[in-house]
Design an enzyme around this catalytic site. Structure first.
Site, PDB file in Angstrom:
ATOM      1  N   LYS A   1       8.439  -5.610 -18.383  1.00 10.80           N
ATOM      2  CA  LYS A   1       8.368  -6.403 -17.154  1.00 10.80           C
ATOM      3  C   LYS A   1       7.028  -6.146 -16.463  1.00 10.80           C
ATOM      4  O   LYS A   1       6.783  -5.058 -15.934  1.00 10.80           O
ATOM      5  CB  LYS A   1       9.513  -6.031 -16.202  1.00 10.80           C
TER       6      LYS A   1
ATOM      7  N   GLY B   1       9.372   4.296  -7.481  1.00  9.49           N
ATOM      8  CA  GLY B   1       9.863   5.306  -8.424  1.00  9.49           C
ATOM      9  C   GLY B   1      11.155   5.957  -7.926  1.00  9.49           C
ATOM     10  O   GLY B   1      12.077   6.215  -8.703  1.00  9.49           O
TER      11      GLY B   1
ATOM     12  N   GLU C   1       5.756   7.431 -13.939  1.00  8.83           N
ATOM     13  CA  GLU C   1       4.321   7.679 -13.718  1.00  8.83           C
ATOM     14  C   GLU C   1       3.989   7.044 -12.379  1.00  8.83           C
ATOM     15  O   GLU C   1       3.893   5.820 -12.278  1.00  8.83           O
ATOM     16  CB  GLU C   1       3.488   7.041 -14.842  1.00  8.83           C
TER      17      GLU C   1
ATOM     18  N   CYS D   1      -4.537   5.001 -10.612  1.00 10.07           N
ATOM     19  CA  CYS D   1      -3.633   6.062 -10.126  1.00 10.07           C
ATOM     20  C   CYS D   1      -4.382   7.377 -10.032  1.00 10.07           C
ATOM     21  O   CYS D   1      -4.193   8.147  -9.108  1.00 10.07           O
ATOM     22  CB  CYS D   1      -2.425   6.178 -11.043  1.00 10.07           C
TER      23      CYS D   1
ATOM     24  N   GLU E   1      -1.833   7.259  -0.202  1.00 11.78           N
ATOM     25  CA  GLU E   1      -2.638   6.827  -1.348  1.00 11.78           C
ATOM     26  C   GLU E   1      -3.288   5.496  -0.969  1.00 11.78           C
ATOM     27  O   GLU E   1      -2.594   4.487  -0.811  1.00 11.78           O
ATOM     28  CB  GLU E   1      -1.743   6.629  -2.581  1.00 11.78           C
TER      29      GLU E   1
HETATM   30  P1  NAD Z   1       5.031  -0.995  -7.394  1.00 13.38           P
HETATM   31  O1  NAD Z   1       5.834   0.241  -7.409  1.00 13.38           O
HETATM   32  O2  NAD Z   1       5.082  -1.855  -6.187  1.00 13.38           O
HETATM   33  O3  NAD Z   1       5.397  -1.950  -8.618  1.00 13.38           O
HETATM   34  C1  NAD Z   1       5.371  -1.495  -9.953  1.00 13.38           C
HETATM   35  C2  NAD Z   1       6.338  -2.317 -10.775  1.00 13.38           C
HETATM   36  O4  NAD Z   1       7.672  -2.072 -10.320  1.00 13.38           O
HETATM   37  C3  NAD Z   1       6.140  -3.833 -10.676  1.00 13.38           C
HETATM   38  O5  NAD Z   1       6.347  -4.392 -11.956  1.00 13.38           O
HETATM   39  C4  NAD Z   1       7.246  -4.247  -9.727  1.00 13.38           C
HETATM   40  O6  NAD Z   1       7.645  -5.602  -9.891  1.00 13.38           O
HETATM   41  C5  NAD Z   1       8.351  -3.308 -10.151  1.00 13.38           C
HETATM   42  N1  NAD Z   1       9.422  -3.130  -9.151  1.00 13.38           N
HETATM   43  C6  NAD Z   1       9.450  -3.512  -7.856  1.00 13.38           C
HETATM   44  N2  NAD Z   1      10.639  -3.148  -7.292  1.00 13.38           N
HETATM   45  C7  NAD Z   1      11.350  -2.531  -8.253  1.00 13.38           C
HETATM   46  C8  NAD Z   1      12.636  -1.919  -8.286  1.00 13.38           C
HETATM   47  N3  NAD Z   1      13.420  -1.860  -7.216  1.00 13.38           N
HETATM   48  N4  NAD Z   1      13.049  -1.369  -9.449  1.00 13.38           N
HETATM   49  C9  NAD Z   1      12.256  -1.386 -10.545  1.00 13.38           C
HETATM   50  N5  NAD Z   1      11.031  -1.959 -10.574  1.00 13.38           N
HETATM   51  C10 NAD Z   1      10.581  -2.526  -9.440  1.00 13.38           C
HETATM   52  O7  NAD Z   1       3.549  -0.497  -7.713  1.00 13.38           O
HETATM   53  P2  NAD Z   1       2.217  -1.355  -7.681  1.00 13.38           P
HETATM   54  O8  NAD Z   1       1.835  -1.558  -6.267  1.00 13.38           O
HETATM   55  O9  NAD Z   1       2.376  -2.524  -8.582  1.00 13.38           O
HETATM   56  O10 NAD Z   1       1.190  -0.341  -8.397  1.00 13.38           O
HETATM   57  C11 NAD Z   1       0.428   0.579  -7.722  1.00 13.38           C
HETATM   58  C12 NAD Z   1       1.030   1.972  -7.825  1.00 13.38           C
HETATM   59  O11 NAD Z   1       1.179   2.362  -9.183  1.00 13.38           O
HETATM   60  C13 NAD Z   1       0.142   3.029  -7.204  1.00 13.38           C
HETATM   61  O12 NAD Z   1       0.932   3.900  -6.438  1.00 13.38           O
HETATM   62  C14 NAD Z   1      -0.445   3.757  -8.403  1.00 13.38           C
HETATM   63  O13 NAD Z   1      -0.866   5.072  -8.147  1.00 13.38           O
HETATM   64  C15 NAD Z   1       0.697   3.698  -9.352  1.00 13.38           C
HETATM   65  N6  NAD Z   1       0.232   3.933 -10.720  1.00 13.38           N
HETATM   66  C16 NAD Z   1       0.564   5.100 -11.349  1.00 13.38           C
HETATM   67  C17 NAD Z   1       0.092   5.376 -12.630  1.00 13.38           C
HETATM   68  C18 NAD Z   1       0.401   6.675 -13.338  1.00 13.38           C
HETATM   69  O14 NAD Z   1       0.186   6.760 -14.542  1.00 13.38           O
HETATM   70  N7  NAD Z   1       0.880   7.688 -12.653  1.00 13.38           N
HETATM   71  C19 NAD Z   1      -0.716   4.431 -13.275  1.00 13.38           C
HETATM   72  C20 NAD Z   1      -1.046   3.254 -12.598  1.00 13.38           C
HETATM   73  C21 NAD Z   1      -0.548   3.009 -11.334  1.00 13.38           C
END
Ligand code: NAD
Length: 470
Positions: free
Chosen positions: A168, A224, A241, A275, A371
């Site tokens: 997804k 998360g 992650e 990230c 962040e």
């Molecule tokens: P987000 O958490 O808003 O979304 C990530 C994904 O989760 C999207 O596909 C979203 O549609 C989905 N999502 C939304 N609600 C959900 C739910 N209730 N249950 C399951 N999935 C759901 O994150 P973002 O804003 O898209 O990405 C940025 C974040 O990702 C930053 O905090 C960044 O640090 C983190 N990130 C972490 C890593 C790592 O390896 N640790 C890598 C890249 C990004």
């Protein structure tokens, strides 16, 4: 005729509801993407259940060859995929190409990896060993900053180990993922992969579904936590992650001429939307002005613009919500410290944020505690090293960190006092498919990449055999 469709089994499936995907540099519609609902999730699960028995028992060599063929397929159309990725994600074309090349390198790394059997005892009377069995159907949920690399970190080990996968993408970057999903589906047995784009509506259904054995999630720490809760009822296997707020510690013997450009690159890459980007820098009093001046000069020289323009160093931030959030954070920095900004296009369209260095800002400011996930970097002054280490380690996040010095041994000793999943010395943001990557504290649970990343997609099973007759 709509172009982009869901990938369900081998089928290209249209949906009643479709959603505009915008180019963050222009705010123009790139295309429309399907919005999957629960019925599409059920169809993807049914296809995966049909595929799983044969796929999970297929030979490792078969699966390796298929993973290699996905890499070949991406490489064969890298130019059109890179252009599509730039148009929906915003990153400069050269970096979109690099993301796809790195994705292929990840696939090729896992395509040569092994699933060794571990033997505990083997004698005339018994044989006890541990094998790695697939988990079943895995959900791979991905954010918008590196839509393809972050998917490949999950897809390659999931396939290698014999799992089916439902991917997804994030709602603002689904298009390249759908294209690559159709490519994968054309190569793999029907049902092994599905790709469901959504409008942020499908996450909870995916992560709570009893037929999903594991969720591999990359995204924010807030989401998360929801995934963690949602998987609790069925005790799902989870890899999380999550967010980072990586500190960089400059020691008093650092050579600023070599360090400053590296700090700038590792903070501003992908317009700060990494990230493991450097998100706060701790600087000794004596070097504070020198580093601030050098970073501000680099910010002024940076070219921000449309990623399709080959002169662009930094593209826009990826979406309107992130743009508004960053503007709020910068306004807060202006009231609490001094912001030294580079230039952003004056265009009324596009989510452009100028690279900005923030100095003389207190530790309790939002830009230090949260962040930022954008091209805004706070510099924090310190007098005593122990105090700097305490402040660095006091975050809820613990993804990466780095220590910078002209004395590598001293820096390495100090690095081991930093609390994070990875600590780099005189580098940052350096990742390799063979090296596990993981977050400490609220930056995550479990690991990606390397052997550890493979194990996350398996159930270890002990086989305990008496060799003395039945
Ligand atoms: P987000 O958490 O808003 O979304 C990530 C994904 O989760 C999207 O596909 C979203 O549609 C989905 N999502 C939304 N609600 C959900 C739910 N209730 N249950 C399951 N999935 C759901 O994150 P973002 O804003 O898209 O990405 C940025 C974040 O990702 C930053 O905090 C960044 O640090 C983190 N990130 C972490 C890593 C790592 O390896 N640790 C890598 C890249 C990004």
């Amino acid at each position: 005729m709509p172009h982009f469709k869901l990938v369900i089994g081998r089928e290209a499936v249209d949906t009643e509801t479709r959603m505009a995907v915008l180019n963050p540099a222009t705010e123009a519609v790139v295309d429309f993407c399907p919005v999957a609902g629960v019925e599409h999730l059920e169809a993807a699960l049914a296809a995966a259940k049909r595929a799983l028995p044969a796929w999970s028992r297929s030979s490792l060599d078969t699966r390796r060859a298929l993973i290699r063929s996905i890499a070949d397929g991406i490489e064969a159309r890298i130019e059109s995929l890179a252009a599509l990725l730039t148009s929906e994600q915003g990153k400069p074309l050269a970096q979109a190409r690099l993301e796809l090349q790195k994705s292929c390198a990840i696939l090729r790394y896992f395509a040569q990896a092994d699933l060794p059997i571990r033997t505990f005892r083997h004698s005339e009377v018994e044989r006890i060993y541990e094998r790695r069995a697939p988990l079943g159907i895995v959900a791979a949920i991905v954010p918008w900053n590196f839509p393809i690399v972050l998917l490949m970190n999950k897809l390659a080990p999931a396939l290698l180990t014999g799992n089916c996968i439902i991917a997804k993408p994030a709602p603002t970057t689904p298009l390249t993922t759908l294209e690559i999903g159709h490519l994968c589906a054309s190569l793999l047995p029907a049902g092994v992969i599905s790709v469901l784009s959504d409008s942020n509506n499908l996450g909870a259904s995916l992560t709570s579904h009893p037929d999903i054995a594991k969720v591999s999630f990359t995204g924010s720490t807030d989401t998360g936590r929801k995934v963690f809760q949602s998987g609790a009822a069925t005790l799902k296997r989870l890899t999380l992650e999550l967010g980072g707020n990586d500190p960089a510690l400059i020691l008093d013997d650092a050579n600023l001429d070599t360090v400053a450009p590296q700090i700038f690159r590792c903070a501003m890459a992908n317009s700060g939307q990494v990230c493991m980007a450097i998100k706060r820098v701790y600087v000794p009093d004596a070097l504070y002005d020198g580093l601030s001046d050098r970073l501000a000069a680099l910010a002024t020289a940076a070219v921000v613009g449309d990623g399709a323009d080959p002169n662009t160093h930094f593209g826009p931030v990826q979406n309107a919500a992130q743009y508004e959030r960053l503007k709020g954070l910068i306004a807060d920095c202006e009231t609490r410290g001094t912001v030294l900004s580079g230039k952003a296009p004056a265009s009324p369209r596009g989510y452009f944020i100028a690279p900005s260095i923030v100095r003389d800002i207190p530790d309790d400011a939002r830009i230090v505690q949260e962040e930022q996930f954008g091209p805004v970097l706070p510099l924090l002054r310190y007098t005593h090293l122990d105090d700097a280490l305490t402040r660095m380690n006091s975050s809820i996040f613990g993804l990466g960190a780095s220590v910078w010095s002209s004395n590598v041994n001293r820096a390495t000793d100090i690095a081991e006092r930093v609390s994070s999943g990875t600590v780099w010395v005189n580098r940052h943001m350096s990742v390799d498919p063979s090296v596990p990557f993981r977050g400490a504290r609220q930056s995550g649970i479990g690991a990606e990449l390397g052997d550890a990343g493979i194990h996350e997609f398996t159930q270890a099973q002990v086989v305990n055999v008496s060799l003395q007759g039945g």
